[in-house]
Design a protein around this motif. Structure first.
Motif, mmCIF file in Angstrom:
data_model
loop_
_atom_site.group_PDB
_atom_site.id
_atom_site.type_symbol
_atom_site.label_atom_id
_atom_site.label_comp_id
_atom_site.label_asym_id
_atom_site.label_seq_id
_atom_site.Cartn_x
_atom_site.Cartn_y
_atom_site.Cartn_z
ATOM 1 N N HIS A 1 -4.162 -0.601 -4.629
ATOM 2 C CA HIS A 1 -3.255 -1.591 -4.048
ATOM 3 C C HIS A 1 -1.981 -1.807 -4.874
ATOM 4 O O HIS A 1 -0.875 -1.856 -4.293
ATOM 5 C CB HIS A 1 -3.982 -2.921 -3.832
ATOM 6 C CG HIS A 1 -4.965 -2.866 -2.706
ATOM 7 N ND1 HIS A 1 -5.683 -3.962 -2.274
ATOM 8 C CD2 HIS A 1 -5.354 -1.841 -1.903
ATOM 9 C CE1 HIS A 1 -6.463 -3.620 -1.271
ATOM 10 N NE2 HIS A 1 -6.291 -2.342 -1.028
ATOM 11 N N PRO A 2 -2.048 -1.931 -6.191
ATOM 12 C CA PRO A 2 -0.799 -2.118 -6.952
ATOM 13 C C PRO A 2 0.151 -0.936 -6.825
ATOM 14 O O PRO A 2 1.373 -1.138 -6.681
ATOM 15 C CB PRO A 2 -1.292 -2.284 -8.394
ATOM 16 C CG PRO A 2 -2.695 -2.749 -8.277
ATOM 17 C CD PRO A 2 -3.235 -2.056 -7.073
ATOM 18 N N GLU A 3 -0.390 0.295 -6.891
ATOM 19 C CA GLU A 3 0.459 1.482 -6.769
ATOM 20 C C GLU A 3 1.079 1.589 -5.373
ATOM 21 O O GLU A 3 2.236 1.964 -5.225
ATOM 22 C CB GLU A 3 -0.346 2.752 -7.071
ATOM 23 C CG GLU A 3 -0.623 2.977 -8.536
ATOM 24 C CD GLU A 3 -1.880 2.261 -9.001
ATOM 25 O OE1 GLU A 3 -2.439 1.462 -8.223
ATOM 26 O OE2 GLU A 3 -2.291 2.494 -10.159
ATOM 27 N N ILE A 4 0.296 1.254 -4.346
ATOM 28 C CA ILE A 4 0.827 1.291 -2.979
ATOM 29 C C ILE A 4 1.958 0.282 -2.819
ATOM 30 O O ILE A 4 3.010 0.589 -2.235
ATOM 31 C CB ILE A 4 -0.293 1.010 -1.954
ATOM 32 C CG1 ILE A 4 -1.300 2.169 -1.936
ATOM 33 C CG2 ILE A 4 0.294 0.789 -0.564
ATOM 34 C CD1 ILE A 4 -2.528 1.896 -1.084
ATOM 35 N N GLU A 5 1.768 -0.916 -3.360
ATOM 36 C CA GLU A 5 2.791 -1.948 -3.238
ATOM 37 C C GLU A 5 4.052 -1.566 -4.004
ATOM 38 O O GLU A 5 5.180 -1.764 -3.518
ATOM 39 C CB GLU A 5 2.242 -3.283 -3.738
ATOM 40 C CG GLU A 5 3.127 -4.479 -3.401
ATOM 41 C CD GLU A 5 3.308 -4.676 -1.913
ATOM 42 O OE1 GLU A 5 4.360 -5.233 -1.517
ATOM 43 O OE2 GLU A 5 2.421 -4.262 -1.132
ATOM 44 N N ASP A 6 3.892 -0.993 -5.207
ATOM 45 C CA ASP A 6 5.060 -0.540 -5.968
ATOM 46 C C ASP A 6 5.804 0.552 -5.217
ATOM 47 O O ASP A 6 7.047 0.542 -5.149
ATOM 48 C CB ASP A 6 4.616 -0.005 -7.340
ATOM 49 C CG ASP A 6 4.259 -1.125 -8.317
ATOM 50 O OD1 ASP A 6 4.604 -2.289 -8.035
ATOM 51 O OD2 ASP A 6 3.621 -0.813 -9.341
ATOM 52 N N PHE A 7 5.049 1.494 -4.659
ATOM 53 C CA PHE A 7 5.673 2.586 -3.904
ATOM 54 C C PHE A 7 6.427 2.040 -2.694
ATOM 55 O O PHE A 7 7.579 2.421 -2.443
ATOM 56 C CB PHE A 7 4.603 3.579 -3.459
ATOM 57 C CG PHE A 7 5.136 4.732 -2.659
ATOM 58 C CD1 PHE A 7 5.949 5.696 -3.240
ATOM 59 C CD2 PHE A 7 4.821 4.857 -1.311
ATOM 60 C CE1 PHE A 7 6.441 6.760 -2.502
ATOM 61 C CE2 PHE A 7 5.302 5.916 -0.559
ATOM 62 C CZ PHE A 7 6.116 6.864 -1.163
#
Length: 275
Positions: free
Chosen positions: A243-249
Motif C-alpha cells: 500500500h505505501p509503494e502504490i500510494e507513492d507511485f
C-alpha cells in the motif's frame, strides 16, 4: 473442465477478480497486428483463433477483417467480460468466446484455422502441447503470432523506474504469499522465437518489432501498473504491504501528468511462424 498437460491452475487463477480493471487500462491490440498477419496470409482470414484472449482486447480487433473469430480463454472472469463486450458490439455474431486451453483445442478442426494469435499470453502457456495443437489446426500457409508489449510503456524514466520497482516487489511478495503448488509458471518471453523455430511446425519464423502511441492520463498509467498479475495476487491475498509503494507511485504519476493527457509509447515484439 480438466487442466491438460501439467497444472496450469496458478496461471489461470492469477487473472481472477480484476477483469474490469484489466480491460479498462490495458491496451487494445494495435490494428497493425491485423495488417501484418493478413499481409503474410495474402487473403482475408476465414478463421482467426485468439488463444489466451483475456477480455477480448486482442480478439475484437478482427471484427471487420475475418469471417470468423474465436477467442479461447480458460479464466471465467476474463471470458465473461469479453462476452459482455461482444454482446454490446453490433455485427459481432461471427465472434465467439469459449473456455479452453492452448494445448487442448479438441473442438477446433484439423487444418481449419488461418491465423492463431497469442497476445500477452504465450508465456503463460505450456509450449510443447500448444505448438502441437497449432500445427494440427493451422492451414498450410497459416500464421502463428505470439506478441507482447514491453512493460512499462515509455513516458519518463523516473516513472518507469518506479513502476518496475513496484512490480518487482509485488512479484517477490506474490511468491512468498502463495503456496508453491498454486504459484503461476511464467516462461521467458525472450525464448518465444526459439520455441517456434525448434518445434518443427513452421517453415519460416521471425521476430517483428513495432510501436504504437496511445493517449494516457495519470489514472490510466497508474491503472496499468495495478493491472499486473503479481500485484493483484498480493492484493487478493489481503496483504497491505504494498500500500505505501502504490500510494507513492500514484502520487508521483499524478504529479508528473499534472492533470494533462500525454502520449505513451507501447513497444511490441511479435514472434511469428508460418506453417
Amino acid at each position: 473442465m480438466t487442466i491438460p498437460e501439467g497444472n496450469l491452475k496458478g496461471n489461470v487463477e492469477r487473472f481472477t477478480g480484476f477483469a474490469d480493471l484489466y480491460d479498462q487500462f490495458r491496451p487494445e491490440a494495435p490494428k497493425l497486428v491485423v495488417d501484418i498477419l493478413t499481409s503474410y496470409l495474402e487473403k482475408r482470414p476465414g478463421l482467426v483463433l485468439d488463444l489466451g484472449c483475456g477480455t477480448g482486447l486482442s480478439t475484437l480487433i478482427w471484427k471487420d477483417y475475418a469471417d470468423r473469430i474465436i477467442g479461447v480463454e480458460p479464466n471465467d472472469d476474463m471470458r465473461s467480460k469479453a462476452e459482455k463486450k461482444r454482446q454490446a458490439l453490433p455485427g459481432a455474431a461471427h465472434i465467439s468466446f469459449v473456455p479452453g486451453y492452448s494445448n487442448s483445442l479438441g473442438d477446433i478442426g484439423d487444418a481449419s484455422v488461418d491465423i492463431i494469435t497469442c497476445s500477452q499470453s504465450f508465456h503463460w502457456m505450456e509450449p510443447v502441447g500448444t505448438m502441437k495443437e497449432a500445427g494440427r489446426v493451422l492451414n498450410e500457409g497459416g500464421a502463428f503470432a505470439a506478441y507482447d508489449c514491453d512493460w512499462p510503456p515509455t513516458i519518463h524514466w523516473k516513472l518507469e523506474k518506479e513502476y518496475l520497482q513496484l512490480l518487482e516487489k509485488a512479484d517477490l511478495l506474490a511468491q512468498q504469499l502463495t503456496d508453491r503448488e498454486d504459484q503461476a509458471v511464467k516462461r521467458n518471453k525472450n525464448e518465444h522465437l526459439k520455441v517456434l523455430k525448434d518445434n518443427g511446425v513452421f517453415r519460416y519464423t521471425r521476430e517483428i518489432v513495432f510501436h504504437n502511441k496511445e493517449t494516457c492520463d495519470a489514472e490510466r498509467y497508474t491503472g496499468l501498473a495495478l493491472s499486473q498479475g503479481g500485484l493483484q495476487t498480493v492484493l487478493k491475498q489481503g496483504s497491505s504491504e504494498l500500500h505505501p509503494e502504490i500510494e507513492d507511485f500514484r502520487n508521483h504519476v499524478e504529479e508528473y501528468f499534472n492533470g494533462e493527457i500525454k502520449e505513451i509509447l507501447f513497444s511490441y515484439r511479435m514472434r511469428l511462424g508460418i506453417k
